[in-house]
Design a protein around this motif. Structure first.
Motif, PDB file in Angstrom:
ATOM      1  N   GLU A 135       0.841  -1.206   0.000  1.00  0.00           N
ATOM      2  CA  GLU A 135       0.000   0.000   0.000  1.00  0.00           C
ATOM      3  C   GLU A 135       0.875   1.254   0.000  1.00  0.00           C
ATOM      4  N   PHE A 136       1.960   1.198   0.783  1.00  0.00           N
ATOM      5  CA  PHE A 136       2.894   2.335   0.781  1.00  0.00           C
ATOM      6  C   PHE A 136       3.497   2.496  -0.613  1.00  0.00           C
ATOM      7  N   ASN A 137       3.951   1.400  -1.175  1.00  0.00           N
ATOM      8  CA  ASN A 137       4.609   1.461  -2.483  1.00  0.00           C
ATOM      9  C   ASN A 137       3.680   2.024  -3.567  1.00  0.00           C
ATOM     10  N   GLN A 138       2.387   1.646  -3.448  1.00  0.00           N
ATOM     11  CA  GLN A 138       1.428   2.143  -4.438  1.00  0.00           C
ATOM     12  C   GLN A 138       1.168   3.643  -4.275  1.00  0.00           C
ATOM     13  N   SER A 139       1.407   4.135  -3.045  1.00  0.00           N
ATOM     14  CA  SER A 139       1.154   5.565  -2.808  1.00  0.00           C
ATOM     15  C   SER A 139       2.349   6.427  -3.216  1.00  0.00           C
ATOM     16  N   GLN A 140       3.431   5.798  -3.642  1.00  0.00           N
ATOM     17  CA  GLN A 140       4.668   6.524  -3.950  1.00  0.00           C
ATOM     18  C   GLN A 140       5.075   6.358  -5.413  1.00  0.00           C
ATOM     19  N   THR A 176      10.269   9.142   5.211  1.00  0.00           N
ATOM     20  CA  THR A 176       8.962   9.259   4.550  1.00  0.00           C
ATOM     21  C   THR A 176       8.102   8.033   4.862  1.00  0.00           C
ATOM     22  N   PHE A 177       8.741   6.880   4.855  1.00  0.00           N
ATOM     23  CA  PHE A 177       7.994   5.656   5.151  1.00  0.00           C
ATOM     24  C   PHE A 177       7.481   5.677   6.597  1.00  0.00           C
ATOM     25  N   ILE A 178       8.341   6.078   7.540  1.00  0.00           N
ATOM     26  CA  ILE A 178       7.923   6.103   8.951  1.00  0.00           C
ATOM     27  C   ILE A 178       6.758   7.085   9.130  1.00  0.00           C
ATOM     28  N   LYS A 179       6.856   8.214   8.459  1.00  0.00           N
ATOM     29  CA  LYS A 179       5.762   9.202   8.574  1.00  0.00           C
ATOM     30  C   LYS A 179       4.466   8.614   7.995  1.00  0.00           C
ATOM     31  N   TRP A 180       4.586   7.892   6.895  1.00  0.00           N
ATOM     32  CA  TRP A 180       3.409   7.236   6.307  1.00  0.00           C
ATOM     33  C   TRP A 180       2.835   6.216   7.300  1.00  0.00           C
ATOM     34  N   ALA A 181       3.738   5.452   7.935  1.00  0.00           N
ATOM     35  CA  ALA A 181       3.285   4.414   8.887  1.00  0.00           C
ATOM     36  C   ALA A 181       2.559   5.034  10.084  1.00  0.00           C
TER      37      ALA A 181
END
Lengths: 317, 415
Positions: B62-67, B316-321
């Motif tokens: 889901e993260f990868n799709q948002s980036q 960026t990933f941690i902020k997304w999490a």
């Protein structure tokens, strides 16, 4: 027609063909050229790490900060030799190595002698006996661990059935039974190799010598001692040397089965080295333990060469 | 002419060596940019968990799709060797970009400067972080991690075998003894050196549950009378043969899922794993019935490797999490565990897992499985303690002598 002589006369070029350059393969550097890849490999992957290990053994180096190394002289050696647990590790290593060498060669010899006889299905038997050797060490360790599992292992079921069961079935977690279990697994993996090598040595024993000994009235044991043993002795010596070095550095099987436990019951030098390096994260102490292993290996190699030389000269029978 | 040929030969050899070196360097790289996309690796032992691993991988997707510029891939390293593997990589200046550590390894890594400070990456004041577990993420005023998972220890029991859960240690022992018959065991815990980290987690509950502690914050208290009492309780259960001796966690957890083990002390993460093994198992959860209501918790921080070349992207990933909707999703994947921020459990989830409040109610009395005051030395102290406790279990020495020895050895380590 131009005649080219094998020796003496200078080589001539056939008319109409360009003059050939002298082949580099004919130069005095050729042997070094062929040796170079192997020499480079040994230098990069063996000699350099060994030199690094020697250096590390005189330093206090943490795995998490390897760049912050501190020269401590002989401190690591003083510490490990002053530790009674290291003495126990050395003792376990010696027991492990000697048992592996003696039993693997002994069992291998018995199996080789049996396979050297003529019987129906000999070919199949010879193929089957190599299976444990062909299996990777990791697979052997996992199979043994499953077989010795306290809850559903086949070994426990069998031992229980014959009234020899270990309380709770925890063979690998018993400080009394873990080492014999690891040794049995190691030997199970090693003896096919010794039997195959010894079988090939046995096949080189001249049949006429055996027959002559039999005609002279020698029994089986006397024939074996006087004829067979004399022929296979160098092979046994070589196997003993190989088994010693292999057993000294055997890691994966012990680690996967017991991780050196319980309470250090199966902790050999290499397991101790690994624990120091990756559990305690002390690379210096680990290197010092490694140096002890290197010295033991050198003693074994030099000792075996001296014995072999003495045997050749007839000083030792 | 000859010189030219020799030079040409040297040049060819140099090119060949250069090519080999380039290939080797490429193999050693953990990530990097290709087509403007920064590729990051996230290492966590939970990715290998059959119950939660696939769901966590979907969460990453889901993260990868948002980036468009960052891609995070999962690296599953088995739990028993996780700390060792990743710490070794990080010690040599390599390793994954993002790591989900357990506390002992997190402390060792941050003490060694292998973890990137997160103060500039995230603004903690913007999030409703769980205070009790989050305090352990900050060292000397510097934030080194964010809670990825916080999971309190409780008593799991097989409700078909135990209709009413024990509420005292005496009842706990009696229940374990009464259930043990044939191939059914009343209780299970780890007791082999091969599972050192797991044994530490298990004995932690006995020590704290009997009023003990590994330290007073300044000095080690491994051989204190309270610790002796707690570990004696542990040893008494071992000696009573109410546990499947020699069984590793994988084995006895399968036995629990098959109804062959009555009770187990475990953390919230175990709920999903148990259901994954047997969806029909009728099990329940209650607080650990020891004299003192204090128990361990699995705190698993997510950190950024100091050696990572994509620290900003990892941030960026941690902020997304940490975004609320992604925290809720993460918590649902992790089962009965908590995440970094306060989230509400849905009515649907509470209906599906009615005992979730039991775990949540333990947060204030839960402590991470580290030696307070000696956090970075926890893995070393753990080794010493576990070895000596196992020596006592094996009958090599009495428990008091074992703890005295552990105290002496560990004191030398931290001196």
């Amino acid at each position: 027609m131009t005649v080219v002589e094998q020796t003496g006369a200078p080589k001539t070029t056939p008319p109409g063909r360009p003059r050939r350059r002298p082949s580099p393969l004919g130069s005095k550097w050729t042997p070094y050229l062929f040796l170079a890849p192997a020499a480079l490999f040994i230098l990069v992957f063996q000699a350099v790490p060994l030199v690094q290990e020697v250096y590390l053994s005189f330093t206090r180096t943490r795995l998490l900060n390897p760049t912050r190394s501190e020269w401590v002289g002989l401190d690591n050696f003083n510490r490990i030799f002053g530790d009674p647990e290291f003495h126990r590790t050395l003792l376990i290593t010696i027991i492990y190595v000697i048992t592996c060498v003696v039993v693997a060669i002994g069992a291998g010899l018995v199996v080789a002698l049996l396979l050297n006889r003529k019987f129906r299905g000999r070919g199949v038997a010879r193929a089957l006996v190599t299976v444990p050797w062909a299996a990777p060490g990791i697979a052997v360790a996992l199979i043994a661990t499953w077989m010795l599992n306290a809850q559903y292992g086949i070994v426990n079921r069998f031992l229980d059935a014959v009234g020899l069961g270990v309380p709770g079935g925890a063979i690998l977690d018993s400080s009394r039974y873990a080492l014999p279990a690891v040794l049995a697994t190691t030997i199970w993996q090693l003896f096919p190799f010794t039997s195959v090598v010894l079988l090939s040595a046995l096949q080189s024993v001249p049949q006429e010598l055996n027959e002559a000994a039999t005609v002279d009235g020698a029994g089986r044991w006397a024939t074996f001692r006087a004829v067979t043993w004399q022929v296979i002795k160098p092979t046994v010596g070589l196997l003993a040397l190989l088994m010693t070095i292999w057993s000294l550095r055997r890691f994966e099987l012990i680690w996967l089965m017991t991780k050196g436990g319980p309470v250090g019951a199966t902790e050999t030098l290499v397991i101790d080295l690994y624990s120091q390096a990756f559990d305690s994260k002390e690379l210096g102490s680990a290197a010092a333990i490694g140096m002890v292993g290197v010295v033991i290996s050198l003693i074994v190699i030099i000792g075996s060469r001296l014995v072999a030389r003495a045997v050749e000269k007839g000083d030792v029978r | 002419m000859g010189n030219h040929r020799a030079l040409f030969g040297i040049a060819r050899a140099t090119c060949a060596l250069g090519l080999v070196a380039t290939l080797l360097t490429g193999c050693g790289s953990d990530g990097g940019s290709g087509d403007g996309v920064t590729k990051l690796t996230f290492a966590a032992s939970t990715f290998g968990d059959p119950g939660r691993g696939p769901l966590l991988t979907k969460w990453l997707d889901e993260f990868n799709q948002s980036q468009t510029k960052i891609q995070v891939s999962a690296a599953a390293v088995p739990y028993p060797t996780f700390g060792q593997t990743v710490l070794t990589q990080m010690g040599s200046g390599k390793g994954p970009d993002l790591v989900r550590f357990d506390m002992p390894e997190f402390e060792a890594a941050s003490d060694a400067g292998l973890v990137a400070p997160l103060d500039k990456v995230i603004d903690a004041s913007k999030y409703d972080l769980l205070k009790q577990p989050d305090q352990f993420m900050v060292h000397d005023g510097v934030r080194h991690g964010v809670i990825f998972e916080a999971s309190n220890y409780a008593m799991f029991y097989n409700a078909d075998l135990i209709p009413t859960p024990p509420t005292t240690y005496e009842q706990f022992t009696a229940t374990a003894k009464s259930l043990t018959k044939g191939d059914v065991f009343g209780l299970a815990f780890r007791q082999t050196e091969a599972e050192e980290a797991g044994v530490w987690q298990d004995i932690f509950n006995y020590v704290y549950g009997f009023g003990g502690a590994w330290s007073d914050g300044k000095n080690l208290t491994i051989n204190s009378p309270e610790n002796l009492k707690g570990l004696q309780a542990f040893k008494d259960l071992y000696d009573a043969n109410v546990i499947p001796r020699g069984a590793d966690a994988a084995t006895f957890r399968r036995m629990f899922a098959e109804g062959k083990v009555g009770m187990e002390l475990n953390n919230g993460g175990y709920v999903t794993a148990t259901r994954g093994q047997n969806a029909k198992l009728n099990f329940n959860v209650a607080p650990i019935p020891f004299p003192v209501r204090k128990q361990g918790t699995i705190l698993a921080p997510i950190v950024i490797n100091e050696a990572s070349e994509g620290k900003d992207e990892a941030g960026t990933f941690i902020k997304w999490a940490l975004e609320p909707q992604n925290q809720v999703k993460l918590q649902e994947i992790l089962g009965a565990s908590s995440v970094a921020t306060t989230t509400q459990r849905s009515a649907e989830k509470l209906k599906e897992t009615p005992f979730l409040p039991v775990f949540d109610g333990l947060t204030d009395t839960s402590l991470p499985q580290i030696v307070l005051g000696f956090e970075a030395k926890t893995p070393d102290i753990r080794k010493v303690v576990v070895q000596n406790v196992i020596a006592a279990l094996q009958g090599k020495t009495d428990l008091k002598s074992a703890l005295d020895r552990a105290q002496q050895q560990a004191t030398e380590l931290v001196r």
